[in-house]
Design a protein around this motif. Structure first.
Motif, PDB file in Angstrom:
ATOM      1  N   GLN A  34     -15.588 -11.708 -11.797  1.00 13.48           N
ATOM      2  CA  GLN A  34     -16.480 -12.463 -11.854  1.00 13.48           C
ATOM      3  C   GLN A  34     -15.762 -13.916 -12.078  1.00 13.48           C
ATOM      4  O   GLN A  34     -16.119 -14.976 -11.577  1.00 13.48           O
ATOM      5  N   ASP A  35     -14.515 -13.887 -13.020  1.00 14.77           N
ATOM      6  CA  ASP A  35     -13.715 -14.854 -13.057  1.00 14.77           C
ATOM      7  C   ASP A  35     -12.200 -14.507 -12.539  1.00 14.77           C
ATOM      8  O   ASP A  35     -12.163 -13.812 -11.472  1.00 14.77           O
ATOM      9  N   ASP A  36     -11.226 -15.184 -13.079  1.00 13.98           N
ATOM     10  CA  ASP A  36     -10.055 -14.688 -12.706  1.00 13.98           C
ATOM     11  C   ASP A  36      -9.471 -13.273 -12.910  1.00 13.98           C
ATOM     12  O   ASP A  36     -10.082 -12.703 -13.958  1.00 13.98           O
ATOM     13  N   PRO A  37      -8.771 -12.564 -12.165  1.00 17.66           N
ATOM     14  CA  PRO A  37      -8.522 -11.143 -12.265  1.00 17.66           C
ATOM     15  C   PRO A  37      -7.906 -11.241 -13.608  1.00 17.66           C
ATOM     16  O   PRO A  37      -7.053 -12.234 -14.273  1.00 17.66           O
ATOM     17  N   ALA A 102     -20.357   4.868  12.095  1.00 19.77           N
ATOM     18  CA  ALA A 102     -21.001   5.579  13.333  1.00 19.77           C
ATOM     19  C   ALA A 102     -21.278   6.912  12.997  1.00 19.77           C
ATOM     20  O   ALA A 102     -22.189   7.495  13.695  1.00 19.77           O
ATOM     21  N   ARG A 103     -20.709   7.409  11.794  1.00 20.87           N
ATOM     22  CA  ARG A 103     -21.192   8.724  11.280  1.00 20.87           C
ATOM     23  C   ARG A 103     -22.161   8.441   9.960  1.00 20.87           C
ATOM     24  O   ARG A 103     -22.377   9.613   9.277  1.00 20.87           O
ATOM     25  N   GLY A 104     -22.551   7.329   9.669  1.00 24.33           N
ATOM     26  CA  GLY A 104     -23.570   7.344   8.803  1.00 24.33           C
ATOM     27  C   GLY A 104     -23.089   6.883   7.459  1.00 24.33           C
ATOM     28  O   GLY A 104     -23.913   6.557   6.370  1.00 24.33           O
ATOM     29  N   TYR A 105     -21.760   6.912   7.462  1.00 22.41           N
ATOM     30  CA  TYR A 105     -21.287   6.264   5.950  1.00 22.41           C
ATOM     31  C   TYR A 105     -21.204   4.801   5.505  1.00 22.41           C
ATOM     32  O   TYR A 105     -20.758   4.027   6.641  1.00 22.41           O
ATOM     33  N   THR A 106     -21.551   4.423   4.460  1.00 20.55           N
ATOM     34  CA  THR A 106     -21.285   2.791   4.322  1.00 20.55           C
ATOM     35  C   THR A 106     -19.858   2.892   3.838  1.00 20.55           C
ATOM     36  O   THR A 106     -19.227   3.649   3.240  1.00 20.55           O
ATOM     37  N   ALA A 107     -19.337   1.969   4.412  1.00 19.29           N
ATOM     38  CA  ALA A 107     -17.536   1.681   4.242  1.00 19.29           C
ATOM     39  C   ALA A 107     -17.581   0.504   3.660  1.00 19.29           C
ATOM     40  O   ALA A 107     -18.114  -0.472   3.773  1.00 19.29           O
ATOM     41  N   TYR A 108     -16.530   0.334   2.542  1.00 19.78           N
ATOM     42  CA  TYR A 108     -16.207  -0.651   1.551  1.00 19.78           C
ATOM     43  C   TYR A 108     -14.545  -0.562   1.914  1.00 19.78           C
ATOM     44  O   TYR A 108     -13.845   0.480   1.563  1.00 19.78           O
ATOM     45  N   VAL A 109     -14.454  -1.813   2.158  1.00 20.68           N
ATOM     46  CA  VAL A 109     -12.830  -2.196   2.550  1.00 20.68           C
ATOM     47  C   VAL A 109     -12.241  -2.966   1.383  1.00 20.68           C
ATOM     48  O   VAL A 109     -12.760  -4.021   0.990  1.00 20.68           O
ATOM     49  N   LEU A 110     -11.375  -2.367   0.785  1.00 22.89           N
ATOM     50  CA  LEU A 110     -10.652  -3.041  -0.434  1.00 22.89           C
ATOM     51  C   LEU A 110      -9.544  -4.237  -0.172  1.00 22.89           C
ATOM     52  O   LEU A 110      -8.677  -3.656   0.653  1.00 22.89           O
ATOM     53  N   SER A 111      -9.629  -5.319  -0.473  1.00 22.08           N
ATOM     54  CA  SER A 111      -8.303  -6.031  -0.469  1.00 22.08           C
ATOM     55  C   SER A 111      -7.801  -6.224  -1.863  1.00 22.08           C
ATOM     56  O   SER A 111      -8.822  -6.775  -2.642  1.00 22.08           O
ATOM     57  N   TYR A 112      -6.841  -5.631  -2.030  1.00 22.64           N
ATOM     58  CA  TYR A 112      -6.244  -5.758  -3.540  1.00 22.64           C
ATOM     59  C   TYR A 112      -5.200  -6.573  -3.608  1.00 22.64           C
ATOM     60  O   TYR A 112      -4.582  -6.917  -2.777  1.00 22.64           O
ATOM     61  N   ARG A 113      -4.677  -6.819  -4.829  1.00 22.88           N
ATOM     62  CA  ARG A 113      -3.722  -7.830  -5.176  1.00 22.88           C
ATOM     63  C   ARG A 113      -2.481  -7.098  -4.773  1.00 22.88           C
ATOM     64  O   ARG A 113      -2.286  -6.046  -5.166  1.00 22.88           O
ATOM     65  N   LEU A 114      -1.565  -7.842  -4.431  1.00 15.96           N
ATOM     66  CA  LEU A 114      -0.050  -7.387  -4.050  1.00 15.96           C
ATOM     67  C   LEU A 114       0.911  -7.772  -5.382  1.00 15.96           C
ATOM     68  O   LEU A 114       0.854  -9.142  -5.618  1.00 15.96           O
ATOM     69  N   PRO A 115       1.623  -6.877  -5.776  1.00 17.81           N
ATOM     70  CA  PRO A 115       2.370  -6.982  -6.822  1.00 17.81           C
ATOM     71  C   PRO A 115       3.236  -8.345  -7.101  1.00 17.81           C
ATOM     72  O   PRO A 115       3.418  -8.925  -8.144  1.00 17.81           O
ATOM     73  N   HIS A 116       4.027  -8.590  -6.003  1.00 21.12           N
ATOM     74  CA  HIS A 116       4.709  -9.956  -5.867  1.00 21.12           C
ATOM     75  C   HIS A 116       4.302 -10.971  -5.617  1.00 21.12           C
ATOM     76  O   HIS A 116       5.016 -11.934  -4.803  1.00 21.12           O
ATOM     77  N   GLU A 117       2.674 -11.289  -5.649  1.00 17.88           N
ATOM     78  CA  GLU A 117       2.462 -12.593  -5.270  1.00 17.88           C
ATOM     79  C   GLU A 117       1.986 -13.369  -6.490  1.00 17.88           C
ATOM     80  O   GLU A 117       1.011 -13.802  -6.628  1.00 17.88           O
ATOM     81  N   LYS A 118       2.819 -13.158  -7.411  1.00 12.80           N
ATOM     82  CA  LYS A 118       2.806 -14.108  -8.820  1.00 12.80           C
ATOM     83  C   LYS A 118       1.783 -13.691  -9.604  1.00 12.80           C
ATOM     84  O   LYS A 118       1.413 -14.450 -10.498  1.00 12.80           O
ATOM     85  N   HIS A 120       0.199 -12.102 -12.845  1.00 10.38           N
ATOM     86  CA  HIS A 120       0.965 -11.693 -14.417  1.00 10.38           C
ATOM     87  C   HIS A 120       0.865 -10.218 -14.494  1.00 10.38           C
ATOM     88  O   HIS A 120       1.587  -9.828 -15.420  1.00 10.38           O
ATOM     89  N   ALA A 121      -0.097  -9.485 -13.851  1.00 11.20           N
ATOM     90  CA  ALA A 121      -0.302  -8.196 -14.130  1.00 11.20           C
ATOM     91  C   ALA A 121       0.676  -7.322 -13.442  1.00 11.20           C
ATOM     92  O   ALA A 121       0.833  -5.981 -13.430  1.00 11.20           O
ATOM     93  N   ALA A 122       1.612  -7.992 -12.519  1.00  8.80           N
ATOM     94  CA  ALA A 122       2.440  -7.369 -11.491  1.00  8.80           C
ATOM     95  C   ALA A 122       2.072  -6.184 -10.839  1.00  8.80           C
ATOM     96  O   ALA A 122       1.063  -6.086 -10.413  1.00  8.80           O
ATOM     97  N   SER A 123       2.943  -5.162 -11.187  1.00 12.41           N
ATOM     98  CA  SER A 123       2.526  -3.826 -10.523  1.00 12.41           C
ATOM     99  C   SER A 123       1.263  -3.092 -11.026  1.00 12.41           C
ATOM    100  O   SER A 123       0.738  -2.302 -10.322  1.00 12.41           O
ATOM    101  N   LEU A 124       0.794  -3.625 -12.107  1.00  8.23           N
ATOM    102  CA  LEU A 124      -0.533  -2.848 -12.559  1.00  8.23           C
ATOM    103  C   LEU A 124      -1.803  -3.501 -11.617  1.00  8.23           C
ATOM    104  O   LEU A 124      -2.971  -2.889 -11.722  1.00  8.23           O
TER     105      LEU A 124
END
Length: 298
Positions: A34-37, A102-118, A120-124
């Motif tokens: 909802q707000d910043d991660p 095409a096989r009937g599945y709803t697909a959700y594609v995740l765009s996740y944070r990358l650790p070295h893009e500043k 503060h949670a870093a690798s987590l």
């Protein structure tokens, strides 16, 4: 003032339209937070999209929902790879989402944070996003399956193995949902960060080249697999030069030892990062095997 989240949502939708054309009939982008991660920080500016459709500079992590014409009642959350340095949307996530639709599945594609893009949670940060995405999809869907490629396989392996691991303070009621899933598919995944498999970009981005043995163990999926781990599908090429094929052997053997249902597809040739695989090649065989396996778990 336009918020950072609203700006990136508009940018993401525009880029998606530009890079996929009419690849999907319907899609929408749902921000994870909802707000910043958790922890704050992060990059600024626009989403970066490479010539082959890989994403980086992830300012606002989200899921993209792709809806099939005839839904079968199950959903698959997809995480593409990229060594936690970028996310292979064009080569892995979007083609797989189209195939699942095409096989009937709803697909959700995740765009996740990358650790070295500043962040503060870093690798987590990526694991926080994966847990939040599972919760979000779980709140909308009857069944939730994970499908991860390379570093995305590592991410989803960790998320599936540790649903009770508290990686962030609850943000809202959604975080009361336990992020459990119904199955997990791991395609040429990075599983272990322990020696002698310390050469990967996943290892470098998550723990660094001077990591302690404890740090490497803490980020190795096999160390968290219990009898509660979801049914698992594994596929990897024997000539993979990036993720040593022993990764899937480790995962397969760990699942068997813990009594977790597991199926492994061995591919003679295909290298790494083949996605659905080129038609007529050995790497193109895993998807139909996975589809049969997944259909049995709807």
């Amino acid at each position: 003032m336009i918020s950072r989240r609203r700006l990136i949502m508009g940018t993401g939708a525009t880029l998606l339209a530009m890079t996929t054309g009419k690849l999907f009939a319907r899609e929408d982008i749902i921000p994870l937070w909802q707000d910043d991660p958790p922890g704050g920080g992060g990059p600024s500016g626009n989403l970066r999209v490479s010539a082959n459709g890989s994403w980086s500079n992830i300012v606002s992590p989200a899921i993209q929902r792709f809806q099939p014409e005839n839904p079968n009642g199950s959903a698959v959350l997809i995480a593409a790879g990229g060594g936690y340095r970028w996310i292979g949307m064009g080569g892995e996530a979007w083609p797989v989402a189209r195939w699942l639709n095409a096989r009937g599945y709803t697909a959700y594609v995740l765009s996740y944070r990358l650790p070295h893009e500043k962040w503060h949670a870093a690798s987590l940060a990526p694991l926080q996003d994966a847990q939040r995405a599972i919760r979000l999809v779980r709140s909308m869907e009857r069944k939730v399956h994970l499908l991860g490629f390379s570093a995305g396989g590592h991410l989803f392996g960790m998320a599936a193995a540790r649903p009770d691991f508290v990686t962030y303070e609850p943000q809202d009621a959604l975080d009361q949902v336990v992020p459990v899933v119904d199955s997990v598919g791991l395609i040429y995944p990075v599983i272990t960060l322990e020696p002698p498999y310390t050469h990967t970009m996943t290892h470098q981005q998550l723990v660094g080249k001077n990591a302690s043995a404890n740090q490497e163990a803490n980020w190795s999926v096999e160390n968290y697999v219990t009898r509660h781990f979801p049914p698992t599908f594994l596929a990897q090429a024997e000539d993979d030069p990036i993720s040593n094929p022993h990764n899937t052997v480790i995962m397969h053997d760990t699942c068997r030892r813990m009594g977790v249902p597991v199926e492994q597809i061995n591919i003679t040739r295909g290298g790494h990062g083949f996605g659905l695989g080129k038609a007529g090649t050995p790497a193109a065989l895993w998807d139909e095997a996975y589809a049969i396996w997944l259909d049995a778990r709807r």
